[in-house]
Design an enzyme around this catalytic site. Structure first.
Site: not given
Ligand code: UD1
Length: 331
Positions: A119, A143
């Site tokens: 990841t 993670y």
């Molecule tokens: C994370 C991991 C990624 C992994 C994935 C698996 C990190 C940096 N990345 O992705 O490597 O493969 O999880 O689960 O740890 N967001 C919102 N609202 C929401 C959901 C998300 O604003 O309801 C934002 C988050 O703050 C982020 C972006 O959307 O900025 C993407 O989030 P998400 O889809 O949860 O994935 P990551 O946390 O980036």
């Protein structure tokens, strides 16, 4: 000599099932090992499904021997970053310790080709964007650490044995198979695009933007979103690479372009045809501001040509899948 089999751990899950579909369509002999904790047996479109744990050494050893396995693709893991912050032992147990057991079984049975789902979370908050494979690793959540520890085990085992690996560091995987056969069904998903699609289809009331004060153009988090079928094809290319004798390597899986949370939500709303109910909330624990892949190495090493580098298509396929899931639930 008969074709050796491929063991796919976590093959009933979101990414694993897309890889199994492509492997099956390309004529590979597949054995899936999945405990169905977050996966679904209906998602396994090819091969034999064995229900069990990756950490079960007796079971795994038997599978590797009885099915004449030549390569392992290891997807089985817990993947929710905020959960890893509140329950780290679950992540070190299921992700790190189980990978150790699996690797020990590979060593004992002489399975020497290994493809590992890692990841971008291993990079933590990188000093520079885009993030190359040489960027120092420094995860900021359990993670990412649980996956990095597995990477290190692979590195050391490869030094001490015939094992060769491809470590694939996924950026943000999203979307669904364009034909609509499979998609992301993870219960209580936390991923942005999945959550946004659930809001669009009425399965959730609202989507929160976690943090509007990041040092990014519009203040929201930026990520490199890759379509799940492009990621799946990278795995087939990685398998081919190892089978042709390629050396152990680490590859970023992303397109090299970033989109903010607001851009993603706008895209999902456009595909849906009406605005989403959005609320603004504080930053989520363990989230870096921006992550974008330097994407040249994977293209050069594997001769990988992504086909779905298009946020609109990613959002549309995710939305199509979500509609199917919701329709099924309503019966
Ligand atoms: C994370 C991991 C990624 C992994 C994935 C698996 C990190 C940096 N990345 O992705 O490597 O493969 O999880 O689960 O740890 N967001 C919102 N609202 C929401 C959901 C998300 O604003 O309801 C934002 C988050 O703050 C982020 C972006 O959307 O900025 C993407 O989030 P998400 O889809 O949860 O994935 P990551 O946390 O980036």
């Amino acid at each position: 000599m008969a074709q050796q089999g491929i063991l796919v751990t976590g093959g009933a899950g979101y990414i694993g099932s897309h890889v199994v579909r492509q492997l099956g369509e390309n004529g590979h002999r597949i054995v899936v090992l999945d405990n169905l904790s977050t996966g679904f047996k209906e998602a396994v479109l090819y091969g034999e499904l064995i229900i069990g744990n990756t950490g079960d050494r007796d079971l795994v050893t038997r599978i590797l021997k009885d099915h004449d396995i030549g390569a392992v693709m290891h997807f089985a893991a817990n993947i929710v970053v905020p959960e890893s912050v509140t329950d780290p032992m679950k992540y070190y147990g299921n992700n790190t310790c189980n990978t150790r057991n699996l690797l020990e079984c590979c060593q004992k049975t002489g399975v020497s080709n290994f493809i590992f789902s890692s990841t971008a979370a291993v990079y933590g908050i990188p000093d520079e964007l885009p993030v190359s494979e040489e960027t120092p690793v420094s995860p900021i959540n359990p993670y990412g650490t649980s996956k990095l520890m597995s990477e290190w085990m692979l590195r050391d085992l490869a030094t001490a044995s015939d094992l060769r690996y491809v470590i694939l560091r996924y950026f943000n995987v999203a979307g669904a198979n364009v034909e609509g056969q499979i998609g992301q069904s993870t219960p209580e998903a936390t991923h942005l695009i999945k959550v946004a699609c659930e809001v669009a289809t009425g399965a959730r009331d609202q989507v929160a933007i976690f943090g509007t004060d990041y040092p990014t153009e519009d203040g929201t988090g930026v990520r490199d979103y890759i379509h799940v079928d492009d990621l799946a094809s990278a795995h087939l290319k990685a398998l081919d690479y190892l089978q042709r004798g390629g050396g152990s390597t680490i590859l970023n899986c992303g397109y090299g372009s970033g989109f903010s949370v607001r851009e993603v939500l706008d895209t999902v709303a456009r595909c849906h045809g009406s605005p989403l109910n959005i609320v603004e909330e504080p930053r989520r624990a363990g989230d870096p501001p921006a992550l974008i892949a330097a994407a040249a190495k994977i293209r050069d090493t594997l001769n990988w040509h992504p086909q779905y580098n298009d946020l609109e298509l990613i959002a549309q396929t995710a939305l199509n899948w979500e509609k199917k899931v919701q329709a099924k639930k309503k019966g």
